[in-house]
Design an enzyme around this catalytic site. Structure first.
Site, short mmCIF file in Angstrom:
data_model
loop_
_atom_site.label_atom_id
_atom_site.label_comp_id
_atom_site.label_asym_id
_atom_site.label_seq_id
_atom_site.Cartn_x
_atom_site.Cartn_y
_atom_site.Cartn_z
N ARG A 75 -0.19 -8.81 13.53
CA ARG A 75 -0.77 -7.85 12.58
C ARG A 75 -1.55 -8.56 11.47
O ARG A 75 -2.59 -8.08 11.04
CB ARG A 75 0.33 -6.96 11.99
CG ARG A 75 0.75 -5.87 12.98
CD ARG A 75 2.14 -5.36 12.74
NE ARG A 75 2.27 -4.70 11.47
CZ ARG A 75 3.39 -4.70 10.74
NH1 ARG A 75 4.45 -5.34 11.16
NH2 ARG A 75 3.43 -4.06 9.60
N ARG A 131 11.65 -1.49 11.59
CA ARG A 131 10.43 -1.05 12.28
C ARG A 131 10.18 -1.91 13.51
O ARG A 131 10.34 -3.12 13.49
CB ARG A 131 9.22 -1.18 11.33
CG ARG A 131 8.86 0.13 10.67
CD ARG A 131 7.76 -0.04 9.68
NE ARG A 131 6.50 -0.54 10.24
CZ ARG A 131 5.33 -0.44 9.63
NH1 ARG A 131 5.26 0.17 8.46
NH2 ARG A 131 4.25 -0.92 10.19
N ARG A 190 11.52 -6.30 4.99
CA ARG A 190 11.38 -4.92 5.44
C ARG A 190 11.96 -4.74 6.84
O ARG A 190 12.54 -3.70 7.16
CB ARG A 190 9.89 -4.52 5.44
CG ARG A 190 9.69 -3.04 5.58
CD ARG A 190 8.26 -2.66 5.31
NE ARG A 190 7.40 -2.95 6.43
CZ ARG A 190 6.08 -2.76 6.43
NH1 ARG A 190 5.49 -2.30 5.34
NH2 ARG A 190 5.35 -3.02 7.48
N LYS A 223 0.83 -1.21 0.00
CA LYS A 223 0.00 0.00 0.00
C LYS A 223 0.87 1.26 0.00
O LYS A 223 0.63 2.18 -0.78
CB LYS A 223 -0.91 0.04 1.24
CG LYS A 223 -1.93 -1.08 1.30
CD LYS A 223 -2.94 -0.85 2.42
CE LYS A 223 -2.34 -0.79 3.81
NZ LYS A 223 -1.76 -2.04 4.28
N ARG A 270 -9.41 0.40 9.46
CA ARG A 270 -8.87 -0.89 9.85
C ARG A 270 -9.94 -1.80 10.45
O ARG A 270 -9.66 -2.94 10.79
CB ARG A 270 -7.80 -0.71 10.94
CG ARG A 270 -6.44 -0.24 10.46
CD ARG A 270 -5.66 -1.35 9.87
NE ARG A 270 -4.27 -1.52 10.23
CZ ARG A 270 -3.23 -0.83 9.81
NH1 ARG A 270 -3.38 0.23 9.07
NH2 ARG A 270 -2.01 -1.17 10.14
P1 AMP Z 1 0.77 0.63 9.22
O1 AMP Z 1 1.96 1.49 8.95
O2 AMP Z 1 -0.45 1.06 8.46
O3 AMP Z 1 1.05 -0.84 9.07
O4 AMP Z 1 0.38 0.85 10.76
C1 AMP Z 1 1.29 0.53 11.79
C2 AMP Z 1 0.53 0.38 13.10
O5 AMP Z 1 -0.10 1.61 13.44
C3 AMP Z 1 -0.60 -0.65 13.10
O6 AMP Z 1 -0.13 -1.98 13.33
C4 AMP Z 1 -1.46 -0.14 14.25
O7 AMP Z 1 -0.89 -0.44 15.50
C5 AMP Z 1 -1.37 1.36 14.04
N1 AMP Z 1 -2.43 1.85 13.14
C6 AMP Z 1 -2.26 2.39 11.89
N2 AMP Z 1 -3.45 2.71 11.36
C7 AMP Z 1 -4.38 2.36 12.27
C8 AMP Z 1 -5.80 2.41 12.30
N3 AMP Z 1 -6.50 2.89 11.26
N4 AMP Z 1 -6.43 1.96 13.42
C9 AMP Z 1 -5.75 1.49 14.47
N5 AMP Z 1 -4.41 1.39 14.50
C10 AMP Z 1 -3.73 1.83 13.41
#
Ligand code: AMP
Length: 188
Positions: free
Chosen positions: A144, A133, A127, A13, A88
């Site tokens: 996740r 990360r 990654r 994404k 999410r």
């Molecule tokens: P991402 O970079 O989108 O994979 O997000 C990393 C982490 O941020 C996720 O595993 C969640 O802990 C948190 N996070 C990101 N977006 C959301 C969301 N829309 N709702 C809840 N937690 C989020």
């Protein structure tokens, strides 16, 4: 163009959003990036979110909606946007629709990047080495992916029911997947 990118962690994404942002000339809003910036800044919100994120769980809907409302109040969003990492879960999908309705900017299209689980795990492992990360360790990755299946996958049905879903094969080179996304826009 107002679009949301859907797909599991590691589905590409963020990579596609960067390309789409150049192509469409609209902001790329990644809730993961917004949260990581808060964590880095050591803000109260960041302190609250840090551990939850490291475990691979979802930060609370209230925090996310507040962050999103704040971002949507900026002028640059009037041209359209690419949303990445939100919604999410179904509650977030409904909250987003309510917000977009309030500002008179309904979503145009939801693009789902489809990648099977084995490849996702490989990509996330790669990654982890490249970016370091906190949530790319094996345990958080498993969490996740599970959170995605349990809570986020139903969001796909939400956009399908709304007649806004485009499913795109997310396996291939950056250019190949990007081409498929543009083709999906044409079809929509
Ligand atoms: P991402 O970079 O989108 O994979 O997000 C990393 C982490 O941020 C996720 O595993 C969640 O802990 C948190 N996070 C990101 N977006 C959301 C969301 N829309 N709702 C809840 N937690 C989020």
């Amino acid at each position: 163009m107002r679009l949301v990118l859907l797909g599991a962690p590691g589905s590409g994404k963020g990579t596609q959003a960067t390309r789409l942002k150049e192509h469409l000339q609209v902001p790329h809003v990644s809730t993961g990036d917004l949260l990581r910036a808060e964590v880095k800044a050591g803000s109260p919100l960041g302190l609250q979110a840090k551990e939850v994120m490291a475990r691979g769980e979802l930060v609370s809907d209230d925090i996310l909606l507040g962050m999103l409302e704040d971002r949507f109040s900026r002028d640059d969003m009037a041209r359209g946007f690419i949303l990445d990492g939100y919604p999410r879960n179904l509650a977030q999908a409904a909250a987003l629709d309510a917000l977009l309705e309030r500002i008179g900017q309904p979503m145009d299209i939801a693009v789902q990047l489809e990648v099977d689980n084995e490849l996702l795990i490989d990509r996330l492992a790669g990654r982890a080495q490249a970016e370091g990360r906190a949530d790319d360790n094996p345990e958080s990755v498993r969490k996740r992916l599970q959170v995605y299946d349990d809570q986020t996958a139903p969001v796909i049905g939400y956009y399908r029911d709304a007649g806004k879903l485009a499913v795109v094969d997310g396996v291939g080179t950056l250019d190949e997947v990007f081409g498929r996304i543009l083709a999906a826009f044409e079809r929509q």
